[in-house]
Design an enzyme around this catalytic site. Sequence first.
Site, short mmCIF file in Angstrom:
data_model
loop_
_atom_site.label_atom_id
_atom_site.label_comp_id
_atom_site.label_asym_id
_atom_site.label_seq_id
_atom_site.Cartn_x
_atom_site.Cartn_y
_atom_site.Cartn_z
N ASN A 126 8.10 21.04 34.77
CA ASN A 126 9.28 21.65 34.16
C ASN A 126 10.57 20.86 34.38
OD1 ASN A 126 11.02 24.13 33.41
ND2 ASN A 126 11.58 23.72 35.54
N ILE A 167 18.57 29.11 26.94
CA ILE A 167 18.37 29.97 28.10
C ILE A 167 19.58 29.84 29.02
CG2 ILE A 167 16.80 30.50 30.02
CD1 ILE A 167 15.53 30.74 27.17
N ASP A 226 11.60 19.98 43.93
CA ASP A 226 12.84 19.67 43.22
C ASP A 226 13.36 18.30 43.67
OD1 ASP A 226 14.60 20.29 41.17
OD2 ASP A 226 16.01 21.32 42.47
N LYS A 273 11.17 15.90 23.89
CA LYS A 273 10.48 17.20 23.85
C LYS A 273 9.41 17.24 22.75
CE LYS A 273 12.73 19.05 27.29
NZ LYS A 273 12.04 19.39 28.56
N THR A 317 21.02 28.96 31.92
CA THR A 317 20.82 28.20 33.17
C THR A 317 21.97 27.20 33.28
OG1 THR A 317 19.66 26.31 32.22
CG2 THR A 317 18.30 28.25 32.72
N TYR A 372 16.85 13.62 23.65
CA TYR A 372 16.31 14.87 24.21
C TYR A 372 15.25 15.45 23.27
CZ TYR A 372 16.21 19.56 26.27
OH TYR A 372 15.80 20.74 26.87
P1 NAI Z 1 18.35 23.25 35.26
O1 NAI Z 1 19.28 22.12 35.15
O2 NAI Z 1 18.82 24.56 35.73
O3 NAI Z 1 17.08 22.83 36.15
C1 NAI Z 1 16.48 21.59 36.03
C2 NAI Z 1 15.84 21.22 37.34
O4 NAI Z 1 15.19 19.95 37.19
C3 NAI Z 1 16.87 21.06 38.46
O5 NAI Z 1 16.45 21.80 39.59
C4 NAI Z 1 16.89 19.57 38.74
O6 NAI Z 1 17.13 19.25 40.11
C5 NAI Z 1 15.48 19.17 38.33
N1 NAI Z 1 15.41 17.74 38.02
C6 NAI Z 1 16.22 17.02 37.22
N2 NAI Z 1 15.87 15.73 37.24
C7 NAI Z 1 14.80 15.63 38.05
C8 NAI Z 1 13.99 14.56 38.51
N3 NAI Z 1 14.22 13.30 38.11
N4 NAI Z 1 12.97 14.83 39.36
C9 NAI Z 1 12.75 16.08 39.76
N5 NAI Z 1 13.48 17.14 39.41
C10 NAI Z 1 14.50 16.90 38.56
O7 NAI Z 1 17.70 23.38 33.81
P2 NAI Z 1 16.72 24.46 33.13
O8 NAI Z 1 17.45 25.04 32.02
O9 NAI Z 1 16.09 25.31 34.14
O10 NAI Z 1 15.64 23.45 32.52
C11 NAI Z 1 14.29 23.40 32.93
C12 NAI Z 1 13.48 22.77 31.82
O11 NAI Z 1 13.59 23.58 30.67
C13 NAI Z 1 13.93 21.38 31.40
O12 NAI Z 1 12.80 20.58 31.13
C14 NAI Z 1 14.71 21.64 30.14
O13 NAI Z 1 14.75 20.52 29.29
C15 NAI Z 1 13.93 22.78 29.56
N6 NAI Z 1 14.64 23.60 28.58
C16 NAI Z 1 15.75 24.29 28.93
C17 NAI Z 1 16.40 25.06 27.99
C18 NAI Z 1 17.63 25.85 28.29
O14 NAI Z 1 18.23 26.38 27.36
N7 NAI Z 1 18.06 25.97 29.53
C19 NAI Z 1 15.91 25.13 26.60
C20 NAI Z 1 14.70 24.39 26.35
C21 NAI Z 1 14.11 23.64 27.32
#
Ligand code: NAI
Length: 255
Positions: free
Chosen positions: A91, A195, A38, A166, A197, A162
Amino acid sequence: MAGMLEGKSALITGAGSGIGRAAALAFAREGAWVAAADLTLETAQRTLAAIEAAGGQGVAIACDVTDDAAVAAMVAATVNAFGGLDCAFNNAGIAPYQVNAIGVATADIEEAAWQRILDVNLTGVWRCLRHEVAQMRRQGGGAIVNTASIGGLVGLRGSSAYAVSKHAVLGLTKTAAIDHAADNIRVNAVCPGYIETPMTEESMRRAGERILARVPMARLGQPGEIAEAVVWMCSDRASFVTGAAWTVDGGYTAV
Ligand code: NAI
């Protein structure tokens, strides 16, 4: 009964929160050694502590996916810890609100915000993938899953960069699957819907009712519901699955 990923080594980015954290726990439950990566070591370590508390094993790694040297070091640290790299879940990602661009129309988005979203969500995935492929080629194969989104399949109002990032992750996934099939590397994508989160909190505050009205199942998904699809795509049970985009969205894109 043996887990679906017994004895495999797995690297997960964005493992400190949300979907990545749930995937790290699910991978460990299925018998994988997990490198939880992370942006900060602290958040990665929190996930590792949860893995260990559940009886799993892994390491925690700090890595910013916009820094190519850090990505190379992350893959090297995983290989050092486990002796190889069998599965990778690319991810890590950011949402428009994190660059003050939520609800901004396509023509009005600032270039810096546009570049930042593409750098993390698209180029970050490609940086990880290329270092992972280099290792997987050396060892004779592997499985990679990239996180796309329903925003990779349809447009999302006020989220231009965004959605572009994607859609491009799906292009990257399909092309990498073609290019690296001969290396015995499978490359797939998961397309989550909305989702529950930290990433969706702001959108839900602004437009929760409108969002849920568009989801046939009329609820947010849970991070663990994405993790199950990712575990399967990384497992040997998905041995003929490559170049696929697996939608897990409660029916959002079926409408
Ligand atoms: P989240 O915000 O809970 O987690 C994202 C994680 O990515 C965090 O731990 C953050 O520290 C890390 N991160 C951000 N920038 C970073 C970087 N430059 N280098 C390394 N790590 C970095 O978000 P979530 O919801 O768990 O998202 C995970 C993935 O799922 C993302 O790619 C997001 O676009 C995708 N996604 C999420 C959806 C949702 O509804 N939550 C829907 C569709 C896709």
